[in-house]
Design an enzyme around this catalytic site. Structure first.
Site, PDB file in Angstrom:
ATOM      1  N   GLY A  12      35.612  50.068  51.789  1.00 50.19           N
ATOM      2  CA  GLY A  12      34.870  48.805  51.908  1.00 50.19           C
ATOM      3  C   GLY A  12      35.632  47.816  52.763  1.00 50.19           C
ATOM      4  N   ALA A  14      35.318  46.435  55.587  1.00 51.09           N
ATOM      5  CA  ALA A  14      34.666  45.326  56.296  1.00 51.09           C
ATOM      6  C   ALA A  14      34.160  44.249  55.336  1.00 51.09           C
ATOM      7  CB  ALA A  14      33.492  45.850  57.126  1.00 51.09           C
ATOM      8  N   ILE A  17      35.995  41.265  49.807  1.00 47.67           N
ATOM      9  CA  ILE A  17      37.230  41.445  49.025  1.00 47.67           C
ATOM     10  C   ILE A  17      38.330  41.972  49.939  1.00 47.67           C
ATOM     11  CG2 ILE A  17      38.330  42.735  47.138  1.00 47.67           C
ATOM     12  CD1 ILE A  17      35.659  42.601  45.633  1.00 47.67           C
ATOM     13  N   ASN A 106      26.285  54.863  42.932  1.00 44.20           N
ATOM     14  CA  ASN A 106      27.744  54.824  42.973  1.00 44.20           C
ATOM     15  C   ASN A 106      28.364  56.173  42.645  1.00 44.20           C
ATOM     16  OD1 ASN A 106      28.847  52.174  43.774  1.00 44.20           O
ATOM     17  ND2 ASN A 106      27.418  51.471  42.222  1.00 44.20           N
ATOM     18  N   HIS A 188      35.087  46.544  32.416  1.00 46.09           N
ATOM     19  CA  HIS A 188      35.043  45.353  33.274  1.00 46.09           C
ATOM     20  C   HIS A 188      33.580  44.938  33.397  1.00 46.09           C
ATOM     21  CE1 HIS A 188      35.598  42.423  36.352  1.00 46.09           C
ATOM     22  NE2 HIS A 188      34.830  43.092  37.190  1.00 46.09           N
TER      23      HIS A 188
END
Length: 328
Positions: A12, A14, A17, A106, A188
């Site tokens: 990820g 680009a 985060i 995912n 989480h």
């Protein structure tokens, strides 16, 4: 003599985060101020141009510790000989998307990435999953990498831990750095359970200092659980900088140690605390010599058991929701 460079893979690359993360890694915040790093950046084919732009900025910082950068859309290139893998990229939930669809989307990403890590990463690779649902994504990656030790796979609960620390510091009036022995249990997600029954500040029990069960139940726990949503509400964007900071904290402590202090990591369960084996569950740990060790033997009262079982139920539901997509 300069240390040999460590390879840090970031997916990820680009994204928001990663944009808060990469410059700090290149600055030595992740692995130490004397440790050169090679960044191995993975993103989708359509994001390669944006990644190149980020790399131009990394070049323009002239970081002394940045020994090289790889840009790719192939997980096997990104994870080749990786010492650390930060799995930040994940499929975000789009409007009208059911949770089970999110899990499936995912699962597809993390089975591929787990298999690639299994094939090409260092056998000691330290994997941190940041992309949500982080615990279950870490579980999927772990199950897709049968030749790597399970203990190499972790999920990020450090953001929840840091959020809880700051709430406790504000409530007690104590400096955030003085607070020790905080635990965050579970997933989480808003179901996780921040637990300060054992916590101290400057040697004093925080439970006695705060002495407010109603605040704990009705304010503290929900505030920590829903903090991400509150930031989106206020800012219109998700909490990228604080997530990147938590990822740095998590890996730095895992690699360089915590000096006996407790931190929270999502790790594969060994059956402790009534959590079924292999579930990636947030627990308090200490880190030393590149290894984490769960804090054992903590007393679990009835309120805590209920909270811990609630977040476990969500994790079991997620696990069962992806079981048919996993080979083993």
């Amino acid at each position: 003599m300069a240390k040999p460079a460590k390879r840090v893979a970031v997916t990820g690359a680009a994204g928001q985060i990663a944009y808060s993360l990469l410059f700090r890694i290149a600055n030595g915040d992740l692995l130490g101020k004397d440790q050169p790093v090679i960044l191995q950046l993975l993103d989708l084919p359509q994001a390669q141009g944006a990644v190149k732009g980020v790399v131009m900025e990394l070049d323009d910082c002239a970081f002394p510790l940045l020994a090289g950068v790889v840009i790719t859309d192939d997980p096997k290139v990104a994870f080749k000989d990786a010492d650390v893998a930060l799995l930040v990229g994940a499929r975000p939930r789009s409007k009208g998307m059911e949770r089970k669809d999110l899990l499936s989307a995912n699962a597809e990403i993390f089975t591929v990435q787990g298999a690639a890590l299994n094939e090409v990463a260092s056998r000691d690779v330290k994997v941190l999953v940041v992309g949500n649902p982080a615990n279950t994504n870490a579980y999927i990656a772990m199950k897709s990498a049968p030749d790597l030790p399970k203990k190499n796979f972790t999920a990020m609960l450090r953001l929840d831990h840091n959020r809880a620390l700051s709430q406790l510091a504000a409530k007690s009036g104590k400096p955030v750095a003085s607070i020790e022995k905080l635990a965050v249990w579970g997933n989480h997600s808003p179901t996780m359970y921040p637990d300060f029954r054992f916590a101290t500040a400057e040697g004093e029990s925080l439970l006695k200092l705060i002495n407010d069960d109603v605040w704990n139940r009705d304010t503290f726990i929900p505030t920590v659980g829903k903090r991400g949503a509150a930031i989106i509400e206020a800012r219109g964007l998700s909490s990228a900088a604080s997530a990147a900071n938590a990822a740095i904290d998590h890996v730095r402590d895992w690699v360089l140690g915590t000096n006996g202090k407790w931190v929270t990591m999502g790790i594969p369960s060994d059956g402790s605390y009534g959590i079924p084996e292999d579930i990636i569950y947030g627990v308090p740990v200490t880190c030393e010599n590149g290894e984490y060790k769960r804090v054992e033997g903590l007393e679990i009262d009835a309120f805590s058991r209920e909270k811990m079982d609630g977040t476990l139920a969500e994790l079991l539901e997620e696990r069962d929701g992806v079981a048919h997509l996993l080979k083993n």
